[in-house]
Design a protein around this motif. Structure first.
Motif, PDB file in Angstrom:
ATOM      1  N   LEU A  54      86.735  40.527  10.975  1.00 40.42           N
ATOM      2  CA  LEU A  54      87.330  41.732  11.559  1.00 40.42           C
ATOM      3  C   LEU A  54      87.745  41.475  12.998  1.00 40.42           C
ATOM      4  O   LEU A  54      88.739  42.013  13.477  1.00 40.42           O
ATOM      5  N   SER A  87      88.922  38.104   3.079  1.00 40.56           N
ATOM      6  CA  SER A  87      88.224  39.388   2.918  1.00 40.56           C
ATOM      7  C   SER A  87      89.107  40.556   3.350  1.00 40.56           C
ATOM      8  O   SER A  87      88.633  41.671   3.425  1.00 40.56           O
ATOM      9  N   ALA A 107      89.731  41.871   5.928  1.00 35.57           N
ATOM     10  CA  ALA A 107      89.345  42.232   7.290  1.00 35.57           C
ATOM     11  C   ALA A 107      90.083  43.460   7.808  1.00 35.57           C
ATOM     12  O   ALA A 107      90.504  43.509   8.954  1.00 35.57           O
ATOM     13  N   LEU A 108      90.221  44.471   6.963  1.00 39.58           N
ATOM     14  CA  LEU A 108      90.764  45.741   7.460  1.00 39.58           C
ATOM     15  C   LEU A 108      89.666  46.431   8.255  1.00 39.58           C
ATOM     16  O   LEU A 108      88.513  46.421   7.841  1.00 39.58           O
ATOM     17  N   TRP A 109      90.029  47.043   9.356  1.00 31.82           N
ATOM     18  CA  TRP A 109      89.005  47.708  10.168  1.00 31.82           C
ATOM     19  C   TRP A 109      88.653  49.043   9.539  1.00 31.82           C
ATOM     20  O   TRP A 109      89.522  49.931   9.444  1.00 31.82           O
ATOM     21  N   LYS A 149      77.181  53.799   4.810  1.00 34.60           N
ATOM     22  CA  LYS A 149      78.155  54.242   3.821  1.00 34.60           C
ATOM     23  C   LYS A 149      79.579  53.946   4.278  1.00 34.60           C
ATOM     24  O   LYS A 149      80.404  53.489   3.517  1.00 34.60           O
ATOM     25  N   LEU A 150      79.842  54.208   5.559  1.00 31.75           N
ATOM     26  CA  LEU A 150      81.182  53.964   6.083  1.00 31.75           C
ATOM     27  C   LEU A 150      81.548  52.493   5.970  1.00 31.75           C
ATOM     28  O   LEU A 150      82.661  52.128   5.609  1.00 31.75           O
ATOM     29  N   LEU A 194      82.846  49.707  15.724  1.00 23.72           N
ATOM     30  CA  LEU A 194      82.155  49.437  14.469  1.00 23.72           C
ATOM     31  C   LEU A 194      80.643  49.392  14.645  1.00 23.72           C
ATOM     32  O   LEU A 194      79.893  49.529  13.704  1.00 23.72           O
ATOM     33  N   PRO A 230      90.692  52.610   4.905  1.00 24.52           N
ATOM     34  CA  PRO A 230      90.634  51.424   4.049  1.00 24.52           C
ATOM     35  C   PRO A 230      89.688  51.574   2.859  1.00 24.52           C
ATOM     36  O   PRO A 230      89.973  51.059   1.785  1.00 24.52           O
ATOM     37  N   ASN A 231      88.578  52.285   3.051  1.00 28.17           N
ATOM     38  CA  ASN A 231      87.649  52.364   1.921  1.00 28.17           C
ATOM     39  C   ASN A 231      88.138  53.299   0.815  1.00 28.17           C
ATOM     40  O   ASN A 231      87.465  53.470  -0.186  1.00 28.17           O
ATOM     41  N   SER A 271      81.671  42.014  10.312  1.00 27.14           N
ATOM     42  CA  SER A 271      82.045  40.674   9.890  1.00 27.14           C
ATOM     43  C   SER A 271      82.972  40.023  10.923  1.00 27.14           C
ATOM     44  O   SER A 271      83.795  40.683  11.546  1.00 27.14           O
ATOM     45  N   SER A 279      82.729  49.584   2.689  1.00 28.61           N
ATOM     46  CA  SER A 279      83.961  48.983   2.201  1.00 28.61           C
ATOM     47  C   SER A 279      84.880  48.664   3.361  1.00 28.61           C
ATOM     48  O   SER A 279      84.506  48.764   4.504  1.00 28.61           O
ATOM     49  N   GLY A 280      86.097  48.299   3.042  1.00 32.08           N
ATOM     50  CA  GLY A 280      87.043  47.986   4.106  1.00 32.08           C
ATOM     51  C   GLY A 280      87.051  46.497   4.321  1.00 32.08           C
ATOM     52  O   GLY A 280      88.083  45.891   4.511  1.00 32.08           O
ATOM     53  N   ASP A 281      85.907  45.871   4.249  1.00 34.68           N
ATOM     54  CA  ASP A 281      85.861  44.430   4.384  1.00 34.68           C
ATOM     55  C   ASP A 281      85.088  43.890   3.199  1.00 34.68           C
ATOM     56  O   ASP A 281      83.888  44.055   3.109  1.00 34.68           O
ATOM     57  N   VAL A 282      85.806  43.306   2.279  1.00 38.66           N
ATOM     58  CA  VAL A 282      85.150  42.773   1.100  1.00 38.66           C
ATOM     59  C   VAL A 282      84.477  41.475   1.493  1.00 38.66           C
ATOM     60  O   VAL A 282      84.956  40.789   2.377  1.00 38.66           O
ATOM     61  N   GLN A 283      83.377  41.163   0.865  1.00 36.67           N
ATOM     62  CA  GLN A 283      82.790  39.825   1.048  1.00 36.67           C
ATOM     63  C   GLN A 283      81.326  39.838   0.746  1.00 36.67           C
ATOM     64  O   GLN A 283      80.658  40.723   1.231  1.00 36.67           O
TER      65      GLN A 283
END
Ligand code: ATP
Ligand code: MG
Lengths: 350, 582
Positions: free
Chosen positions: B473, A85, A87-89, B574-575, B495, A133-134, B470, B578-582
């Protein structure tokens, strides 16, 4: 960078009562690009994660560069892992993501800045350092994840299906890039995938897993040409398997199928086993009977472009045969009687 | 082999001893232990103490059932018990009467007023019920607006607010959203195909509703109803303000504050309150468990809605507007009262002024300062504890971690009155060093009570926030060399910020207007928070205007809190998108 080999000895791992790894033994050479290949649930991720120190503590030993790491916490192993995934913060910029591991190592700030810059240049993303990242595409996120891991100069690089979140064309491009990077850095790398094309094209050697047990280890070609068992034969590419037994008559070994057909085995080939594996491209179809040919009937035909794939009933099984296609050449129609000439040089008896 | 990696010499001895003798305590173990001790001291022991005293002979200390015999032998207590039960049950009935049409109209029809219902349906919850009670008296009371108008036109007077009726009306107007929310949710969750299958098999109209819709919506309804029942059963502020004392919670309060903390009757009542709390929580748990009728399938989506005919539309609007007027009457009344000069024997105040706000501000600075202090401490501790417990429960394998969750959540079953009595009893004998006061009358204990009461909600918010993070992370940070502590600090908590902040705001806003535990623990007016201030103001007719002004302040505080936490949660989603796909 340091190159470390990995040696795994008799590794067992259970989630509660279910044993997921059942005695894994493995030797990965320094600088090698190694792949774990296997069907879903075979334990690839579990094995990879146990090298990184995640999941339940396994029994057995995992030596990285000669040092047993089984009892070490993940952060004490110098092992870089790239997650499926990414796993970027999401709360850190690209730059901060990449700098994270360096900061944890208490490296002077000036060095961190240069290393981050180098890392991002390595993956061609230096211009996106201040993005979040997003704001990145999937492929870019993947590269950041990779840069974030390699800047810490790990002894081994672990990749768990790193390409599975990318679309098909990007996947091919990224896998080449990955290989280029690995060669450049000389990092010992383990790559988990269930896509055999990915494993074949990238890895020096690979291990095929099933049910928590390594079925076979070798180069992609060795595994394809000389599978150690039916599972490997079936898992890598298409395999036609006929049952029967090996007979020797006057110094000539033959494989007699359960339906009574015989296939002469090449001279000097000593084989034992009750199955013969024939690859589709090693069989030729002909209209006339001949020595060493199996009689059969065409069940089905598929035009694949460069090849025509036939499904033939013969020797007590349904056999897949691939014939290369040339314009103007006749096709065999479903229902036709045909004869199969198997090239037993490349056949394997198991 | 285990001796190939370096082991610090200092731990060598401990490692050779049996594991249970020297358990390897990580930082997290110590935190878990500390939280367990804190919850034991501030929740378990006080409540256990209350229950114990209820079964104890006040003179000899021997275990006995005599207190319960005495309790049920006294006609006032029997009456109070019956009244509490009656008021709670009737509140459920009236709340259902309000919620059912609203839920039905919004889920079954295309109705443009649906948004109105959805947003206004929540408004009652942002006002502490006791705040609205006085305003309701001015509108629905014997000489209130409605009865004055009715008397003028038709010569009748309806006793809306007489005795128990008043409590029922105030409570059901305040708590009906619990039923509305749960009922609408389960109605919306019924898949269209369920209904269509029944129609296909020949069922229609009322019969369809009775056979299919009603059973499927039942668990949601029961859960909401059980919540209303127990909230009303436990509530102290509303009956007290309406001067209805022959109910259980007021009796407990009056016995303890009047007769003293050694009188066993307050404890017996507490045991009954706790028993009913547990019973109704258990009942709603039972109906919800295994009957999760979330039947919406892919491509489905709620029940079939149909358009209303013009006449039906008029009727629907009529019903909705009437209900909303009733529901908003406490707010309207409170606003009028706070801006009015004199309002007595008249449908509306005689004139309008800002004087009440001036008086209120002059007389209640301490209340406001105290409230900010208490609710601030409580909410801060709640999110700290909530985050720690959530992490321990979800992400570690520490022995007994579930117990922490249960313990913190158990506060749900402890009515404020009971916690207050427990604190008085447990802490009156403990002197605070340097302050020279018993712990029970030190202001800090009020903040602690608020913290315990709000912890279950803060904990849920923190758990939800952590579940959004997740695991990969965290693992990514660990594989890059961050220890557990650093990972929590650098990745997990940042987070979770959105969820934690939302939890803080909700805890703060609701703690700011809590009355039932505080009223037991306030030992001097200087220590009193806002809710208690409103109560004090409302005791005298001349103070009502200022009390209403303070009530408006409370409503605004809670409203801002609710809206803020919604905004925070939305922004956070919203934040994280994304950033962690899955
Ligand atoms: N946390 C867990 N608890 C219990 N069982 C687990 C857990 N994680 C994995 N397993 C089980 O262990 C086995 C191996 O899982 P693993 O994730 O290693 O498979 P995989 O080879 O990576 O599969 P895939 O290709 O689907 O990713 C599976 O049967 C899985 O159900
Ligand atoms: Mg996997």
């Amino acid at each position: 960078m340091k190159k470390a080999g990995i040696t795994i000895k008799d590794l067992h791992l259970s989630f509660g009562p279910t044993e997921v790894l059942k005695g894994v033994n493995l030797d990965i050479k320094p600088g090698e690009f190694f792949a774990f290949l296997g069907p879903s649930g075979s334990g690839k991720s579990t094995l990879l994660r146990s090298i990184a120190g995640f999941g339940p503590r396994p029994k057995g030993s995992i030596l990285i560069g000669g040092k047993d790491v089984v009892a070490l916490d993940p952060w004490k192993r110098n092992v870089g892992m790239v997650f499926q995934s990414y796993a970027l913060w999401p709360h850190m910029s690209v730059r901060d993501n990449v700098a994270f591991g360096l900061r944890e190592r208490r490296i002077p700030a000036a060095d961190i800045a240069t290393k981050v810059q180098e890392g991002l240049e390595l993956v061609g993303l230096a211009h996106l350092a201040d993005r979040m990242p997003n704001q990145l595409s999937g492929g870019q996120q993947q590269r950041v994840a990779l840069a974030r891991t390699v800047v810490t100069e790990p002894e081994v690089l672990l990749l768990d299906e790193p390409l599975s979140n990318l679309d098909a064309s990007l996947r091919v491009q990224m896998r080449r890039e990955l290989l280029r990077l690995q060669r450049k850095l000389g990092l010992t790398t383990i790559f988990v995938t269930h896509d055999q094309e990915e494993a074949n094209t990238t890895s020096d050697r690979m291990a095929v897993l099933d049910g928590g047990v390594i079925q076979q280890i070798g180069t992609p070609q060795e595994l394809y040409d000389t599978p150690a068992n039916l599972f490997v034969a079936n898992f890598l590419g298409t395999a036609n398997i006929l049952e029967g037994k090996v007979e020797t008559e006057g110094g000539q070994a033959r494989f007699r199928t359960t339906t009574g057909d015989t296939l002469a085995l090449p001279e000097g080939k000593t084989a034992s086993g009750t199955n013969i594996v024939l690859r589709p491209q090693n069989i030729t179809l002909q209209r006339d009977p001949g020595a060493n040919a199996l009689a059969g009937q065409v069940l089905h035909r598929e035009f694949l472009g460069g090849q025509i794939r036939y499904l033939i009933k013969a020797g007590g099984a349904e056999i897949v045969v691939d014939q290369s296609h040339r314009a103007g050449r006749d096709w065999f129609e479903p229902g036709m009687a045909v004869h199969l000439l198997a090239n037993t040089d490349s056949a394997v008896v198991l | 082999m285990s001796n190939t990696h370096e082991t610090p010499v200092a731990t060598g001895l401990a490692e050779r001893m049996p594991g249970w003798l020297f358990p390897r305590l990580s930082g997290l173990h110590i935190v878990a232990l500390f939280i367990a001790l804190l919850l034991t001291g501030l929740l378990l022991i006080p409540v256990a103490q209350v229950i114990f005293v209820a079964f104890q002979n006040p003179a000899t200390g021997a275990l006995t059932l005599q207190n319960f015999v005495d309790f049920f032998g006294t006609s006032l207590f029997r009456e109070s018990f019956w009244n509490s039960f009656y008021v709670s049950a009737m509140s459920v009935v009236v709340a259902t009467a309000i919620a059912l049409p609203l839920a039905y109209i919004t889920t079954r029809f295309h109705f443009s007023g649906s948004i109105l219902i959805q947003s206004l349906g929540f408004i009652p919850l942002i006002m502490p019920p006791f705040v609205g009670a006085v305003a309701m008296q001015l509108i629905f009371g014997r000489n209130g607006t409605v009865n004055l108008l009715l008397g003028e036109r038709f010569g009748i007077n309806i006793p809306f607010m007489e005795g128990l009726n008043g409590v029922i009306l105030v409570q059901s107007i305040h708590y009906f959203p619990f039923i509305l929310i749960n009922l609408s949710a389960s109605l919306r969750n019924i898949d269209r195909s369920m209904e269509e299958a029944a129609q296909n098999l020949g069922s229609s109209g009322m019969r369809l509703f009775r056979k299919i819709v009603f059973p499927l919506a039942m668990p949601g309804y029961v859960a909401g109803a059980a919540l209303v029942f127990i909230k009303v059963f436990d509530d102290l502020g509303t009956p007290l303000l309406l001067n209805v004392n022959n109910m259980l919670a007021p009796q407990a309060y009056l016995r303890i504050s009047g007769v003293g903390i050694s009188d066993p009757m307050g404890y017996v009542i507490s045991v009954i309150l706790v028993a009913f709390s547990i019973l109704s929580l258990w009942a709603s748990f039972l109906v919800m468990r295994g009957k999760d009728y979330a039947t919406v399938q892919k491509g489905g989506g709620g029940m079939a809605k149909r358009d209303l005919k013009p006449a039906e539309k008029v009727a629907a609007y009529g019903v909705v507007i009437f209900i909303l007027l009733v529901v908003l009457s406490p707010h309207i009344g409170l606003a009028l009262l706070s801006f009015g000069t004199i309002w007595s024997f008249a449908p509306l105040p005689d004139a309008y002024t800002l004087q009440n706000y001036v008086t209120m501000w002059a007389g209640s600075k301490t209340f406001i300062v105290n409230t900010v202090l208490y609710a601030g401490i409580a909410a801060t501790l709640d999110v700290i504890l909530g985050t720690a417990i959530a992490y321990i429960v979800i992400r570690t394998k520490i022995f007994g971690r579930k117990g922490l969750d249960y313990l913190a959540t158990a506060a749900l079953a402890v009515p404020g009155v009971v916690l207050g009595i427990g604190y008085l009893r447990t802490f009156h004998a403990i002197d605070v060093p340097l302050i020279g006061k018993p712990l029970a009358s030190w202001w800090v204990i009020i903040a602690m009570a608020l913290m315990i009461r709000r912890l279950p909600y803060a904990l849920r918010a923190c758990m939800a926030a952590l579940q959004q993070v997740s695991l990969a992370l965290e693992e990514a940070a660990e594989s890059l060399g961050a220890t557990k502590r650093r990972t929590i600090q650098k990745v997990v908590v940042p987070l979770m910020t959105g969820g934690i902040l939302a939890g803080f705001v909700t805890s703060f806003a609701t703690a700011a207007v809590e009355l039932s535990a505080t009223i037991m623990l306030v030992s001097s007016n200087n220590d009193a928070p806002l809710a208690y201030g409103i109560y004090l103001f409302m005791q005298t007719p001349s103070g009502r205007g200022a009390g209403a002004a303070l009530g408006i302040v409370a409503v605004i505080v809670v409203a801002i809190g609710t809206i803020a936490s919604q905004i925070i949660i939305e922004r956070d989603k919203k934040l994280k998108a994304s950033g962690d796909v899955q």
